[in-house]
Scaffold this active site. Sequence first.
Site, mmCIF file in Angstrom:
data_model
loop_
_atom_site.group_PDB
_atom_site.id
_atom_site.type_symbol
_atom_site.label_atom_id
_atom_site.label_comp_id
_atom_site.label_asym_id
_atom_site.label_seq_id
_atom_site.Cartn_x
_atom_site.Cartn_y
_atom_site.Cartn_z
ATOM 1 N N LYS A 73 42.782 39.344 45.637
ATOM 2 C CA LYS A 73 41.725 38.468 45.098
ATOM 3 C C LYS A 73 40.894 37.913 46.252
ATOM 4 O O LYS A 73 41.439 37.489 47.272
ATOM 5 C CB LYS A 73 42.383 37.329 44.317
ATOM 6 C CG LYS A 73 41.418 36.386 43.630
ATOM 7 C CD LYS A 73 42.180 35.331 42.833
ATOM 8 C CE LYS A 73 41.265 34.400 42.052
ATOM 9 N NZ LYS A 73 42.023 33.393 41.292
ATOM 10 N N SER A 148 40.760 33.218 36.434
ATOM 11 C CA SER A 148 39.769 33.669 37.386
ATOM 12 C C SER A 148 40.151 34.944 38.136
ATOM 13 O O SER A 148 39.282 35.569 38.733
ATOM 14 C CB SER A 148 39.495 32.562 38.400
ATOM 15 O OG SER A 148 40.660 32.244 39.145
ATOM 16 N N SER A 172 45.087 31.150 36.107
ATOM 17 C CA SER A 172 44.285 32.296 36.559
ATOM 18 C C SER A 172 45.030 33.571 36.898
ATOM 19 O O SER A 172 44.400 34.604 37.117
ATOM 20 C CB SER A 172 43.436 31.898 37.758
ATOM 21 O OG SER A 172 42.328 31.179 37.301
HETATM 22 N N1 GLN Z 1 40.433 28.571 34.106
HETATM 23 C C1 GLN Z 1 40.941 27.434 34.826
HETATM 24 C C2 GLN Z 1 39.809 26.761 35.557
HETATM 25 O O1 GLN Z 1 38.723 27.132 35.351
HETATM 26 C C3 GLN Z 1 42.024 27.861 35.763
HETATM 27 C C4 GLN Z 1 41.507 28.526 36.965
HETATM 28 C C5 GLN Z 1 42.583 28.914 37.922
HETATM 29 O O2 GLN Z 1 43.754 28.956 37.586
HETATM 30 N N2 GLN Z 1 42.161 29.182 39.150
HETATM 31 O O3 GLN Z 1 40.011 25.858 36.316
#
Ligand code: GLN
Length: 486
Positions: A73, A148, A172
């Site tokens: 990532k 994400s 994410s």
């Molecule tokens: N979707 C969540 C956010 O927008 C979690 C994102 C993540 O785990 N990096 O914060």
Amino acid sequence: MVSISEFTSKLRNRELTAVEAVSVYLTAIEKSSLNTFITPTPLLALAAAKEMDAKLARGESVGALAGVPLAVKDIIVTRGIRSTGASRILDTYVPPYDATVVERLLAEGAIILGKTNCDEFAMGASGENSGYGPTRNPWDVSCVPGGSSSGSAAAVAAGECLVALGTDTGGSVRQPAAFCGVVGLKPTYGRVSRWGLMAMTSSFDQAGPLTRSVEDAARMLKVMAGHDERDSTSSREPVPDYVAELQGEVQGLRLGVPKEFFADGLEPDIRQAVETAITKLKELGVTIVEVSLPSMPYALAAYYVICPAEVSANLARYDGIRFGSRQEATTLYDLYAKTRGALLGAEVRRRIMLGTYVLSSGYYEAYYRKAQQARRAIRQDFARVFEQVDALVAPTTPTAAFALGSKADDPLAMYLADVYTVPVNIAGLPALSVPCGFTKQGLPIGLQLMGPAWSEARLLRIAHHYEQATPWHERLPVRQAGQPGL
Ligand code: GLN
């Protein structure tokens, strides 16, 4: 389908060379129309594969992940490889060092294929907040892959890498794993070093593996986990042999079903798949008990106060002076405003503003302090249920993958995608998502297992037994025309 152990034994027996294997994946990446990678690194990957083949030819010892094609990532820094965090503000940033997790995987012989697309600085649940365009779901290209860690999950599902690294701050790793039909693990806070992760919400962030099978997740975690001097929040808790522990018994374990995870808004297909999975777990000999986590309704709200608060502090460094590209301006204020206005996306700016607001005097007590109180209540809820049960079982997400664009203009609807994943991040606990079926439209569904601190080995064991007793991991998305595969 190839697992890490099949892959490495083929390599050791010289049935396959690392160059051949890496070339197959690189071709898949090149032909992909999913926008999974921001920066593929074919030349570096081939050079590393050549070196691996030479080592094998000389009979030298190679690591536990010899030649394993890995996608990383883009929020995780890699030495000499552009790392943008999917933000245009870091478009040209080439870090001088590797994150600890990357360093450890490379030391065991993994080969980086490139840096995967994600939501900008890991803020999002669909991949649509990337500064490099959205990633598509390999099961249905009109749908999002989740986020994400969108590119990492989609790449594993589409056969564009064997394993991938993601990060999980509020879901994410698990949410895109569920949307793409792969396994995703979020470790206990402190299990894995955060050195070299671009900080989003420092008190929640953890790196985790995305893989095709539970066994592969265990192999990855075994290498990634452990204390790191460079991260004072990483733990000295001993690292168990996650792979050996997969074989243990699940008979007699007590699994709790938290009723708050089956509320209105849970898609009927998901409810049904998870209920069927629970029946399967019973057949495997576990005892199922209904439990309650009464503070759960506050989890999402608390998350969306604490996360922006930490984001507003962590992202201050991207000002065009210390880090990041710069826009021309004549005053300091203009320099900040123009740089951050032009090069940070809407969601990132929204969170910086929200975070600054909830921390400001007069509002701190009303919002930030309240959120921290909710955090304590949530931790206590989990502590209480883990006195009665060994783990919890629930859906990973309330819906399956949704259509691209369908929530892009509605931040609150997007935030709801994480309603079942954020609670463990708030409490610092481990959880994983394992495939448990498909919707009527043929989209994957994830089953979530959550446990007390340091219970990764137990969660992996339960998931492994479940996976071996069900066919879900065998189904693959239809390969895109002409795409090769191992
Ligand atoms: N979707 C969540 C956010 O927008 C979690 C994102 C993540 O785990 N990096 O914060």
